[in-house]
Write a protein that holds these residues in place. Structure first.
Motif, mmCIF file in Angstrom:
data_model
loop_
_atom_site.group_PDB
_atom_site.id
_atom_site.type_symbol
_atom_site.label_atom_id
_atom_site.label_comp_id
_atom_site.label_asym_id
_atom_site.label_seq_id
_atom_site.Cartn_x
_atom_site.Cartn_y
_atom_site.Cartn_z
ATOM 1 N N PHE A 12 -0.040 6.104 14.432
ATOM 2 C CA PHE A 12 0.207 4.799 13.831
ATOM 3 C C PHE A 12 -1.104 4.073 13.553
ATOM 4 O O PHE A 12 -1.288 3.479 12.490
ATOM 5 N N GLN A 13 -2.035 4.123 14.517
ATOM 6 C CA GLN A 13 -3.308 3.437 14.326
ATOM 7 C C GLN A 13 -4.074 4.041 13.162
ATOM 8 O O GLN A 13 -4.703 3.327 12.376
ATOM 9 N N PHE A 14 -4.009 5.356 13.035
ATOM 10 C CA PHE A 14 -4.654 6.025 11.907
ATOM 11 C C PHE A 14 -4.068 5.516 10.598
ATOM 12 O O PHE A 14 -4.775 5.166 9.656
ATOM 13 N N LEU A 15 -2.748 5.437 10.559
ATOM 14 C CA LEU A 15 -2.047 5.000 9.349
ATOM 15 C C LEU A 15 -2.392 3.566 8.994
ATOM 16 O O LEU A 15 -2.732 3.251 7.855
ATOM 17 N N GLU A 36 -0.285 5.038 -2.131
ATOM 18 C CA GLU A 36 -1.700 5.225 -1.839
ATOM 19 C C GLU A 36 -1.887 6.473 -0.989
ATOM 20 O O GLU A 36 -1.038 6.838 -0.182
ATOM 21 N N LYS A 37 -3.040 7.115 -1.164
ATOM 22 C CA LYS A 37 -3.335 8.345 -0.430
ATOM 23 C C LYS A 37 -4.671 8.209 0.281
ATOM 24 O O LYS A 37 -5.501 7.381 -0.069
ATOM 25 N N THR A 92 0.829 -1.207 0.000
ATOM 26 C CA THR A 92 0.000 0.000 0.000
ATOM 27 C C THR A 92 0.862 1.255 0.000
ATOM 28 O O THR A 92 0.613 2.209 -0.732
ATOM 29 N N LEU A 93 1.931 1.248 0.822
ATOM 30 C CA LEU A 93 2.815 2.404 0.873
ATOM 31 C C LEU A 93 3.605 2.553 -0.423
ATOM 32 O O LEU A 93 3.770 3.650 -0.945
ATOM 33 N N ILE A 121 -5.836 15.131 0.596
ATOM 34 C CA ILE A 121 -5.456 13.759 0.282
ATOM 35 C C ILE A 121 -3.950 13.646 0.486
ATOM 36 O O ILE A 121 -3.166 14.206 -0.276
ATOM 37 N N VAL A 122 -3.556 12.935 1.528
ATOM 38 C CA VAL A 122 -2.159 12.874 1.937
ATOM 39 C C VAL A 122 -1.601 11.482 1.640
ATOM 40 O O VAL A 122 -2.258 10.476 1.938
#
Length: 778
Positions: A187-190, A113-114, A108-109, A452-453
């Motif tokens: 981290f959890q968000f990511l 991906e955004k 994904t990274l 969009i990050v």
């Protein structure tokens, strides 16, 4: 399940063995110190042939068993192998699941991906002691504290929103996150976003049990395990003759040695599966298996709906901090302007002037950003002449509407009470906090918080925080940031964009103006704010109390700071720490909040001193009107904010020449730029009229040069600290007070400013020039 010392006999173990044929939940079984013999161990072996879940089975020693009925060693070994095969298969299944999660995560990274990053900055401003910090506590549902001290400089906290499951209209704000909790939350968000982006095809990768269908990799693992089982069995299980057997302990040792050799292919396979063939890929992973596995399928942070992450900045309300605030105001956020309703009701000049000042300041730094006006002390309004609370609130509303006339489109209305502001009683709240939280979220939603990050930016932020925590520091060196970015394949130009965004959002501080400032990224903004505020502070409210200056012989240095606006090198090193002093000094020099002070007083120690203009006292230069010609920089078209005069003083002291010590006051300064007694300029800040007066001696032949310097200085201040929003016109005053426009003054060669015609400021992008280079050009 531990069943030791229960006098279990063979018939009981037969029942347990029958249970093992069908049971799928038991993984751990202890049967030592019972009365189990050959029949019991044989039944366990048969039961384990059907069981794939028990990973540890211990028979150990049994008591009161006849010698002829003792469990033979090869039974122990066979049970050991069967449980070992189960545990290894489950281990491989777990490794497969976890490594697949990691594979999908990094995939994904790698695919860049955004995801939308619902984050904004909440900036709380207003007059000192108006109740800003108490209002923030109300929004966070923290108890009212009547002894809350005034904020020094600014206070920064991180929080987020969620919605009450029982009342969807009631927004709940978490308690502020600190330290490791911020990193864990990021981290959890990511990870939750990575899981979402990965899609449903990866949804099954969450079970630790072996996958139901064997693929090629698992077939390979199975063949390795079968080979292990066969080779060990052939060496230890050929004979049932007790006389040919070695002791259990020796057999166990031999088996361990064989396993160590035979498991190498398995480990090589796992290593290949996890890291691939390239040697570079075998470096330690950026995240551990445990971190990814623990969070991959737990949506601990909502990624949709109306959740919102907030960086709350509580700005100190005293005038001494205004010059500092310019560095941290941003258009990317929501503003809360807090005022004391009692003062507005009485039309207190200072209160109304502060509200107007902040509205203009916000408009300068964040034109179009939403502003919530928050009126405090609702419980303390004094009713006079039969007025009721509603009429008082209406009168306050009318006053605010007049002040905010040109900025009404930015003001967030209190629609429930039909007001342009939100009255609140921070002691009891009475639902006002709910309305304010809702308004903040609605205002943020109207802004561009759905940026969009790239997910790898968030990953980079998490690793930066982790590195700072590991080093026990509040900042991370830029070289380390570059190494992290390189691992994540973030290009250098993308890295600067990422840091600029994080800086605007108030998550980190990164000010790349000088080499020293470029060398660090401040992970904890509070650290930088706290450090600066140890020097720039209100002498009436924030005297040094607990710093222990008297214990280290620096009490006089603290007094000198407040009396003469001079900070000694010993004082700043004590307050900041020797290792971090140069970094903080560089920040303050480059942002023109301090300047080096080259003059030595006989009473002062022989060391370096630094001028802090925001701490200067009120006063006027004597005879400043005598034999002087006046140039006026008129900022009344917009306004002249606090901080411009102080920065001019810093630049002026950097350019001074000769041995004349400047005469400095809060709104007036005389600085010599040449060797002659008449080679001076006097700066005067007329606050009420938004004008800056520049006086030069009539015989000063360098006045035109000095005027060119001052124009360049103001241009630099505007471009670098005031969002290029300062607007001014230049006029000159004759002896009888007549204003002469700039163009006419040049044409008439007005003395002493244009004796040789006009000299224009140098043509270059002043905002990009660092302070040393800028001073050299002047």
């Amino acid at each position: 399940l531990s069943l030791e010392y229960n006098n279990i006999q063979d018939d009981g173990v037969v029942a347990i063995a029958d249970m093992l044929r069908v049971n799928k939940s038991l993984t751990f079984l202890r049967l030592s110190w019972n009365i189990i013999g050959v029949e019991g161990s044989s039944s366990l072996i048969q039961g384990m042939c059907f069981n794939k879940y028990v990973c540890y089975l211990e028979l150990g020693r049994q008591h009161e068993v006849a010698e002829s009925n003792k469990i033979p060693t090869h039974h122990h070994v066979r049970l050991f192998l069967q449980t070992f095969q189960n545990s290894t298969t489950r281990f491989v299944g777990t490794m497969y699941a976890e490594s697949t999660q990691r594979k999908y995560y990094y995939e994904t990274l790698a695919n860049n991906e955004k995801a939308p990053w619902r984050r904004t900055k909440l900036m709380v401003v207003g007059q000192g002691r108006a109740g800003k910090s108490a209002t923030i506590r109300s929004l966070l549902r923290e108890p009212f504290n009547p002894n809350l001290e005034s904020t020094v400089g600014a206070a920064v906290s991180q929080t987020g929103t969620a919605h009450d499951k029982d009342d969807d209209h009631n927004s709940l704000w978490r308690e502020p996150l600190t330290g490791a909790a911020i990193r864990k939350h990021n981290f959890q968000f990511l990870v939750s976003h990575a899981a979402n982006v990965a899609g449903n095809k990866y949804a099954g990768v969450k079970d630790h049990a072996p996958l139901p269908e064997l693929n090629a990799e698992e077939e390979h693992v199975s063949s390795i395990l079968t080979n292990i089982h066969n080779q060990i069995s052939s060496r230890t299980l050929d004979s049932n003759n007790d006389e040919s057997e070695v002791s259990f302990e020796k057999s166990n040792s031999e088996i361990s040695g064989i396993l160590g050799r035979l498991l190498n292919p398995l480990y090589e396979f796992v290593d290949h599966f996890l890291y691939g063939n390239n040697e570079e890929d075998k470096s330690p992973p950026l995240l551990t298996d445990e971190e990814i596995q623990d969070s991959f399928d737990k949506k601990l942070v909502p990624t949709g709906g109306r959740s919102l992450e907030l960086s709350i900045w509580d700005y100190g309300g005293q005038q001494v901090f205004y010059g500092l605030h310019h560095l941290f105001l941003t258009p990317h956020g929501v503003y809360m302007l807090v005022f004391d309703m009692r003062d507005v009701l009485l039309k207190d000049y200072e209160c109304l002037d502060t509200i107007q000042f902040w509205m203009k300041n916000i408009n300068m730094h964040a034109e179009g950003a939403p502003i919530l006006l928050i009126g405090t002390f609702l419980d303390s309004l004094k009713l006079e002449n039969g007025d009721n609370v509603l009429s008082c609130l209406g009168n306050i509303n009318d006053t605010l509407m007049e002040i905010a006339d040109s900025m009404l489109t930015q003001i967030v209305r209190n629609t429930e009470e039909n007001l342009c502001y939100f009255p609140i009683n921070n002691r009891e709240r009475n639902g006002a906090d709910v309305r304010i939280r809702k308004a903040v979220e609605l205002s943020a939603n109207q802004q561009n918080i759905y940026n969009i990050v790239p997910l790898k930016w968030l990953h980079c932020l998490d690793l930066m925080m982790s590195k700072a925590k590991e080093d026990e520091m509040s900042y991370i060196f830029f070289d380390d940031v570059q190494q992290i970015a390189k691992k994540l394949q973030i290009a250098p130009d993308e890295l600067y964009k990422m840091l600029a965004l994080f800086n605007r959002m108030g998550i980190v501080i990164y000010l790349p103006a000088t080499e020293k400032l470029r060398s660090i990224v401040t992970i904890d903004p509070s650290w930088m704010i706290d450090a600066v505020s140890k020097i720039i502070r209100d002498e009436n409210l924030h005297m040094f109390k607990n710093e222990g200056l008297d214990e280290v012989g620096l009490e006089s240095d603290g007094e000198n700071l407040f009396q003469n606006a001079l900070a000694s090198r010993d004082l700043v090193e004590y307050l900041w720490g020797i290792e971090e002093t140069e970094v903080i000094l560089d920040l303050l020099r480059e942002t023109l909040l301090i300047s080096d002070w080259p003059f030595k007083d006989p009473s002062q120690k022989n060391e370096s001193y630094y001028l802090v203009p925001s701490l200067l006292h009120i006063g006027m230069v004597e005879n400043s009107h005598a034999s002087s010609s006046v140039c006026v920089f008129d900022f009344s078209e917009n306004f002249l904010p606090y901080g411009v005069f102080e920065r001019l003083v810093c630049l002026g002291c950097s350019l001074k020449k000769g041995n004349h010590e400047p005469l400095l006051y809060r709104a007036c300064a005389q600085i010599w730029f040449g060797e002659s007694d008449n080679d001076w300029l006097i700066f005067e800040h007329q606050v009420e009229s938004d004008r800056l007066l520049l006086r030069a001696h009539e015989s000063n032949s360098e006045s035109s040069t000095y005027l060119r310097m001052i124009r360049s200085m103001i241009t630099k201040i505007s471009e670098q600290y005031m969002c290029r929003k300062l607007k001014w016109r230049i006029v000159f005053l004759t002896e009888d007070g007549v204003e002469v426009p700039m163009k006419e003054a040049v044409e008439m060669r007005l003395n002493p400013w244009f004796c040789d015609g006009e000299r224009t400021p140098p043509e270059h992008d002043i905002a990009t020039v660092n302070l040393d280079d800028f001073v050299n050009t002047l």
